[in-house]
Scaffold this motif. Structure first.
Motif, PDB file in Angstrom:
ATOM      1  N   GLU A 117      69.988 -16.745   7.222  1.00 31.01           N
ATOM      2  CA  GLU A 117      70.401 -16.792   5.825  1.00 31.01           C
ATOM      3  C   GLU A 117      69.934 -15.549   5.068  1.00 31.01           C
ATOM      4  N   ASN A 118      68.670 -15.176   5.244  1.00 24.66           N
ATOM      5  CA  ASN A 118      68.132 -14.024   4.526  1.00 24.66           C
ATOM      6  C   ASN A 118      68.798 -12.715   4.936  1.00 24.66           C
ATOM      7  N   ILE A 119      69.150 -12.604   6.205  1.00 22.37           N
ATOM      8  CA  ILE A 119      69.810 -11.380   6.670  1.00 22.37           C
ATOM      9  C   ILE A 119      71.226 -11.288   6.099  1.00 22.37           C
ATOM     10  N   LEU A 120      71.972 -12.379   6.137  1.00 18.73           N
ATOM     11  CA  LEU A 120      73.339 -12.355   5.623  1.00 18.73           C
ATOM     12  C   LEU A 120      73.377 -12.226   4.101  1.00 18.73           C
ATOM     13  N   GLU A 121      72.393 -12.794   3.427  1.00 22.48           N
ATOM     14  CA  GLU A 121      72.344 -12.723   1.968  1.00 22.48           C
ATOM     15  C   GLU A 121      71.753 -11.397   1.477  1.00 22.48           C
ATOM     16  N   GLY A 122      71.179 -10.612   2.387  1.00 22.01           N
ATOM     17  CA  GLY A 122      70.592  -9.332   1.999  1.00 22.01           C
ATOM     18  C   GLY A 122      69.249  -9.468   1.324  1.00 22.01           C
ATOM     19  N   ASN A 123      68.489 -10.494   1.713  1.00 26.71           N
ATOM     20  CA  ASN A 123      67.183 -10.744   1.094  1.00 26.71           C
ATOM     21  C   ASN A 123      66.059  -9.969   1.782  1.00 26.71           C
ATOM     22  N   PHE A 124      66.250  -8.683   1.961  1.00 21.70           N
ATOM     23  CA  PHE A 124      65.217  -7.850   2.571  1.00 21.70           C
ATOM     24  C   PHE A 124      65.504  -6.388   2.232  1.00 21.70           C
ATOM     25  N   ALA A 125      64.487  -5.555   2.423  1.00 23.10           N
ATOM     26  CA  ALA A 125      64.625  -4.120   2.187  1.00 23.10           C
ATOM     27  C   ALA A 125      64.596  -3.374   3.518  1.00 23.10           C
ATOM     28  N   TYR A 126      65.246  -2.213   3.558  1.00 24.27           N
ATOM     29  CA  TYR A 126      65.248  -1.379   4.753  1.00 24.27           C
ATOM     30  C   TYR A 126      65.005   0.068   4.348  1.00 24.27           C
ATOM     31  N   SER A 127      64.768   0.909   5.325  1.00 28.03           N
ATOM     32  CA  SER A 127      64.533   2.331   5.056  1.00 28.03           C
ATOM     33  C   SER A 127      65.706   3.152   5.553  1.00 28.03           C
ATOM     34  N   THR A 128      66.129   4.122   4.754  1.00 24.02           N
ATOM     35  CA  THR A 128      67.219   5.007   5.140  1.00 24.02           C
ATOM     36  C   THR A 128      66.705   6.093   6.065  1.00 24.02           C
ATOM     37  N   LEU A 129      67.636   6.920   6.552  1.00 18.94           N
ATOM     38  CA  LEU A 129      67.277   8.006   7.455  1.00 18.94           C
ATOM     39  C   LEU A 129      66.292   8.968   6.794  1.00 18.94           C
TER      40      LEU A 129
END
Length: 268
Positions: free
Chosen positions: A223-235
């Motif tokens: 659910e959290n992955i599909l809803e975008g409930n997380f932050a990531y780092s760009t290149l």
């Protein structure tokens, strides 16, 4: 994410507004002479005769060939439910994809819908393979037999769900599963994730999803992955908030790959 909360079936008028390509009555000009056109609304009507109503529908955005693009129809039979041992009520679903450009057969995929979190999943494993019906020679009897075979695999769906419920994960396995499913999301992109990302996708959105069994852990990560409930780092190392998955093709693909990966933990 697919809007699967409503247990009331959509009317034909509603479907015409949501995904008008369902009602296209001829193939695109790019189809060959051998192409046999079957409008998707005919399948919808036939599915209704089999007890399966439409709870959602979508179509891809198209600049060209408008009306012939790929579309999705989600069916549910309210008489068929799965009652999990932990009180989780799940509705099996059938997802139909089609297009009118000659590039796709009718494709039926098994799905699951959790009432507790109003969340949809797509079952993917060697036991839950997609079933295709060609446009040429389509008839009600073939559809009936196809749906019958899919319903007969429901015990396998129950078995998979119950097996996931019965598997208690250690903390190391929980972190590993979160990492694996995040890798599915960022695959083929330059983006990366951190320990914070893992913690974010593991956060339960409701009390019912607390716990360490594989079923609960998978559902809250999914659910959290599909809803975008997380932050990531760009290149370039900049932190960005993930976006909610809105494209139904990407939604289904991610769902399938994550479900398949989670099942691997049921046999560890």
């Amino acid at each position: 994410m697919l809007d699967l909360r409503n247990t009331e079936f959509k009317t034909m008028e509603q479907l015409r507004t949501i995904a008008p390509s369902i009602f296209t009555q001829h193939g695109s000009v790019n189809t060959s002479e051998k192409y046999s056109h079957i409008p998707t609304d005919r399948v919808v009507k036939d599915m209704e005769l089999l007890g399966w109503g439409v709870v959602d529908a979508k179509q891809v955005k198209a600049r060209k060939n408008v009306g012939f693009q790929k579309h999705l129809v989600v069916f549910r039979n309210n008489d068929i439910t799965i009652n999990g041992g932990d009180g989780d009520v799940v509705f099996p679903q059938i997802l139909l994809t089609n297009s009118h450009d000659g590039k796709n057969a009718f494709t039926f995929t098994a799905g699951l819908f959790r009432m507790v979190c109003e969340n949809g999943l797509v079952a993917c494993d060697e036991k839950f393979e997609d079933v295709k019906i060609r446009h040429m020679g389509y008839n009600f009897e073939e559809l009936e037999n196809t749906i019958k075979r899919m319903v007969e695999t429901l015990p396998l769906t129950v078995e998979a769900m119950n097996k996931m419920v019965s598997v208690e994960l250690e903390q190391e396995q929980i972190l590993s599963l979160a990492k694996d499913l995040l890798e599915v999301r960022v695959k083929n992109t330059p983006n990366t994730f951190s320990t914070t990302s893992i913690e974010e996708v593991l956060a339960p959105q409701r009390r019912e999803d607390e716990g360490n069994n594989l079923w609960k852990v998978f559902n809250r990560i999914q659910e959290n992955i599909l809803e975008g409930n997380f932050a990531y780092s760009t290149l370039k190392g900049k932190s960005r908030s993930a976006r909610k998955i809105k494209n139904f093709q990407q939604d289904m693909d991610l769902n399938k790959r994550m479900f398949s990966k989670a099942l691997e933990y049921a046999v560890c």
